[in-house]
Design a protein around this motif. Structure first.
Motif, mmCIF file in Angstrom:
data_model
loop_
_atom_site.group_PDB
_atom_site.id
_atom_site.type_symbol
_atom_site.label_atom_id
_atom_site.label_comp_id
_atom_site.label_asym_id
_atom_site.label_seq_id
_atom_site.Cartn_x
_atom_site.Cartn_y
_atom_site.Cartn_z
ATOM 1 N N THR A 53 5.767 10.261 39.103
ATOM 2 C CA THR A 53 5.738 9.697 37.750
ATOM 3 C C THR A 53 7.021 8.943 37.446
ATOM 4 O O THR A 53 6.994 7.800 36.969
ATOM 5 C CB THR A 53 5.527 10.811 36.713
ATOM 6 N N ASP A 76 -0.943 6.329 40.402
ATOM 7 C CA ASP A 76 -1.799 7.511 40.394
ATOM 8 C C ASP A 76 -2.978 7.337 41.339
ATOM 9 O O ASP A 76 -3.451 8.297 41.938
ATOM 10 C CB ASP A 76 -2.338 7.779 38.980
ATOM 11 N N ASP A 124 6.030 15.079 39.223
ATOM 12 C CA ASP A 124 7.206 14.600 38.499
ATOM 13 C C ASP A 124 7.921 13.468 39.220
ATOM 14 O O ASP A 124 8.314 12.478 38.597
ATOM 15 C CB ASP A 124 8.173 15.769 38.256
#
Length: 312
Positions: free
Chosen positions: A102, A108, A99
């Motif tokens: 992001t 990523d 979380d």
């Protein structure tokens, strides 16, 4: 000048990640002195950070999810030193929901996340300091309570591995119809609230539980915490779900929630109330949560949406 000296603290659940192994090797070949330590049991992160400080490491990198980030940040935060004297903090997202990564815009890709640490100067990062019945805790992302906390705690580990953040949604759907409100009293500077709530967010970051944006406007460098209280909805459930479908989560939250920005907040309840601190459930009848400004320094993207002040 000696090469940059990094220490990567890896959650043991991801110890066999071949992509991470390759990314570490690439950084080593580029001139970074990068060592890896794997956490296996409680206390490992504390010990590894202490060793890193003693070894004069420039940067400590948490490789894992929000819990790993919070654990490594906490071990830095309670040191008797200011942020400038401590190693900077990096993050390689390897968790289920990721979380914080992001919301912060951390890549990523594992190599890209490590390159970010190399390319962007670390800047001050606030942390939440939580005083509870059992002592002091620290939180890097978000402290949550109520329905969202129960969903996160109850979500099956196997389901999380298969479905990632979607697992939290499935668990949440399974709980619909049996949401028990919590009675709580909250107060802060020029603020007081008392009543039944079904969800609570105290944010340094914006989201938890696989994308539940409880504090959608939180910033990590403003010296303030964002407080969101979702009261017992009773007959408003249908209208709120309709808003959620038509206009999105943020609109539904704005319709029903009390939201305020404060430097600190105190919570009290007649029965033990559980706060989920980046994956660590802590039960207490009273909490005091303070935003500690600039407690550590972290490598975040130049255009990180969580920052009030752009990175250099």
């Amino acid at each position: 000048m000696p090469p940059p000296h990094w220490r990567l603290i890896l959650n043991g659940k991801s110890a066999g990640d071949d992509d991470l192994r390759g990314a570490v090797q690439t950084l080593r070949e580029s001139g970074i002195a990068l060592e890896v330590r794997v956490t296996w049991e409680d206390g490992d992160a504390e010990r590894y950070v202490a060793e890193a400080i003693a070894d004069g490491v420039d940067t400590v990198i948490a490789a894992g999810g929000d819990g790993t980030l919070s654990e490594v940040a906490a071990t830095l935060a309670h040191r008797d030193a200011n942020a400038e004297a401590l190693p900077s903090l990096g993050l390689v997202p390897l968790g289920t929901a990721n979380d914080f990564a992001t919301a912060a815009g951390i890549p990523d890709g594992l190599l890209a996340a490590l390159q970010l640490v190399r390319e962007v100067v670390a800047a001050p990062l606030d942390l939440l300091r939580i005083d509870a019945d059992d002592g002091i805790h620290w939180c890097a992302n978000l402290a949550s309570g109520g329905f969202g906390t129960e969903v996160t705690v109850e979500t099956d580990e196997g389901l999380k591995k298969m479905l990632g953040g979607l697992a939290y949604l499935i668990t949440g759907i399974a709980r619909l119809g049996r949401i028990d409100p919590l009675q709580a009293r909250l107060r802060g500077p020029d603020f007081a609230w008392e009543g039944d709530l079904i969800a609570l967010g105290i944010g340094n970051g914006r989201q938890a539980g696989g994308g539940q944006a409880l504090c959608p406007d939180a910033l990590v460098d403003d010296g303030q915490l964002d407080l969101t209280i979702v009261p017992d909805l009773s007959g408003d459930v249908a209208a709120t779900v309709g808003t959620l479908i038509k206009e999105g989560k943020h609109a539904a939250l704005d319709r029903v929630a009390t939201r305020i920005r404060l430097p600190w907040v105190e919570l009290a309840s007649d029965e033990p109330l559980t706060l989920n601190l980046d994956g660590e459930p802590v039960a207490s009848r009273r909490f005091r949560v303070d935003c500690v400004a600039g407690r550590v320094r972290m490598h975040l993207p130049l255009a990180c949406p969580l920052r009030l002040k752009p990175c250099a």
